[in-house]
Every structure is written in C-alpha cells, then in structure tokens.
Design an enzyme around this catalytic site. Structure first.
Site, PDB file in Angstrom:
ATOM      1  N   GLY A  95       0.805  -1.219   0.000  1.00  0.00           N
ATOM      2  CA  GLY A  95       0.000   0.000   0.000  1.00  0.00           C
ATOM      3  C   GLY A  95       0.834   1.263   0.000  1.00  0.00           C
ATOM      4  O   GLY A  95       0.323   2.344  -0.249  1.00  0.00           O
ATOM      5  N   LYS A  96       2.121   1.108   0.311  1.00  0.00           N
ATOM      6  CA  LYS A  96       3.023   2.254   0.396  1.00  0.00           C
ATOM      7  C   LYS A  96       2.408   3.376   1.226  1.00  0.00           C
ATOM      8  O   LYS A  96       2.445   4.544   0.868  1.00  0.00           O
ATOM      9  CB  LYS A  96       3.421   2.734  -1.000  1.00  0.00           C
ATOM     10  CG  LYS A  96       4.174   1.673  -1.782  1.00  0.00           C
ATOM     11  CD  LYS A  96       4.413   2.107  -3.208  1.00  0.00           C
ATOM     12  CE  LYS A  96       5.062   1.008  -4.016  1.00  0.00           C
ATOM     13  NZ  LYS A  96       4.146  -0.060  -4.389  1.00  0.00           N
ATOM     14  N   ARG A  97       1.839   2.990   2.340  1.00  0.00           N
ATOM     15  CA  ARG A  97       1.201   3.953   3.225  1.00  0.00           C
ATOM     16  C   ARG A  97       2.262   4.745   3.968  1.00  0.00           C
ATOM     17  O   ARG A  97       3.390   4.299   4.101  1.00  0.00           O
ATOM     18  CB  ARG A  97       0.278   3.244   4.213  1.00  0.00           C
ATOM     19  CG  ARG A  97      -0.759   2.326   3.587  1.00  0.00           C
ATOM     20  CD  ARG A  97      -1.653   3.038   2.621  1.00  0.00           C
ATOM     21  NE  ARG A  97      -2.797   2.209   2.258  1.00  0.00           N
ATOM     22  CZ  ARG A  97      -3.589   2.446   1.251  1.00  0.00           C
ATOM     23  NH1 ARG A  97      -3.399   3.492   0.492  1.00  0.00           N
ATOM     24  NH2 ARG A  97      -4.605   1.647   0.998  1.00  0.00           N
TER      25      ARG A  97
END
Length: 147
Positions: A95-97
């Site tokens: 998600g590359k949050r």
C-alpha cells in the site's frame, strides 16, 4: 506469521520468491474475461500455479482500489483465498502507506485487522510519525520503502 515460521517456510521451499499480485483488468487473458470475476479468477490461477514455489504474495492495493468497491472486494477475496488454501504464505499488502496520526492508524487497521495481512509496505518520507502507527502491531511486519 512469526519470523521463525517465515524462515522455516523459506528453508522448506528453498525459496525467497514473493509473487506480486498487481492485477490489471486490461491485461487479463481474453478467455478469463468471460468468467464471473476475471480478476479473482486470474489471481487464483496465479496463486495456485506458484504456491509451491513462493513464500509470499504481495497484492498492490492501487490495482484494486482503482476499480472501486468491486476491486476492494477482489482484494479481500484474494487475501482470504490465500489464507484458506495456502496458510503457510506470507502476505504483504503493498500500500506504500505513510500518513501520520489517526490516518496512519486506520491504514494499519485496514491492512492488519481487516485484510489480515502479515505485513504492509510503508513510506517513511514524512518522518518517524508516519511509521509509528504501523509499529503498534507487535505481531505484524512493516516493510519500509527506501531509495
């Protein structure tokens, strides 16, 4: 999944392979487009074909979220399928949050509690506060992005 369980799985399969599930509806083979749910059918076929050789799956949420509620449902069903059929697999939500505070906490809840992922990719570009919400889950993994 614990560190030891992952290491044992790597040793047993003699593999570090992680399969990305970046499913793009526009690139699915034509014969699968005639099924009830082409994305899920495609994912299941990829999972079934690779489960014996890999130790992890990494669905990229952008490919699912871009399809709206349908895509999010496919992501949910994909993760559930892996958990049910291949419980020894490590699941990384790509998600590359990297948001801070309450927003980061909700991203963590979504991946760890709702989707039941083992790990989540996190972008630490906003500093320590952008990583902290994800580290609150002691039994989960955080994969930090770096250049």
């Amino acid at each position: 999944m614990t560190k030891q369980e992952l290491i044992e799985n790597i040793k047993r399969k003699r593999s570090f392979l992680c399969v990305g599930l970046d499913t793009d509806l526009r690139k699915i083979p034509e014969h699968l487009m005639r099924t009830e749910n082409p994305m899920l059918t495609f994912n299941r076929a990829i999972i079934d074909a690779t489960a014996g050789s890999c130790v992890a799956y990494k669905p990229n949420v952008a490919f699912y979220e871009s399809m709206g509620a349908f895509g999010v449902q496919v992501l949910e069903h994909t993760v559930a399928y892996i958990r049910e059929q291949y419980p020894d697999q490590f699941i990384i939500i790509d998600g590359k949050r990297g948001d801070i505070g309450n927003t980061g906490m909700h991203y963590a809840r979504s991946s760890y509690e709702y989707l039941k992922a083992d790990a989540l990719t996190v972008a630490p570009y906003m500093g320590q506060d952008s990583v902290k919400p994800f580290l609150e889950y002691k039994d989960k993994w955080v994969v930090l992005l770096a250049l």
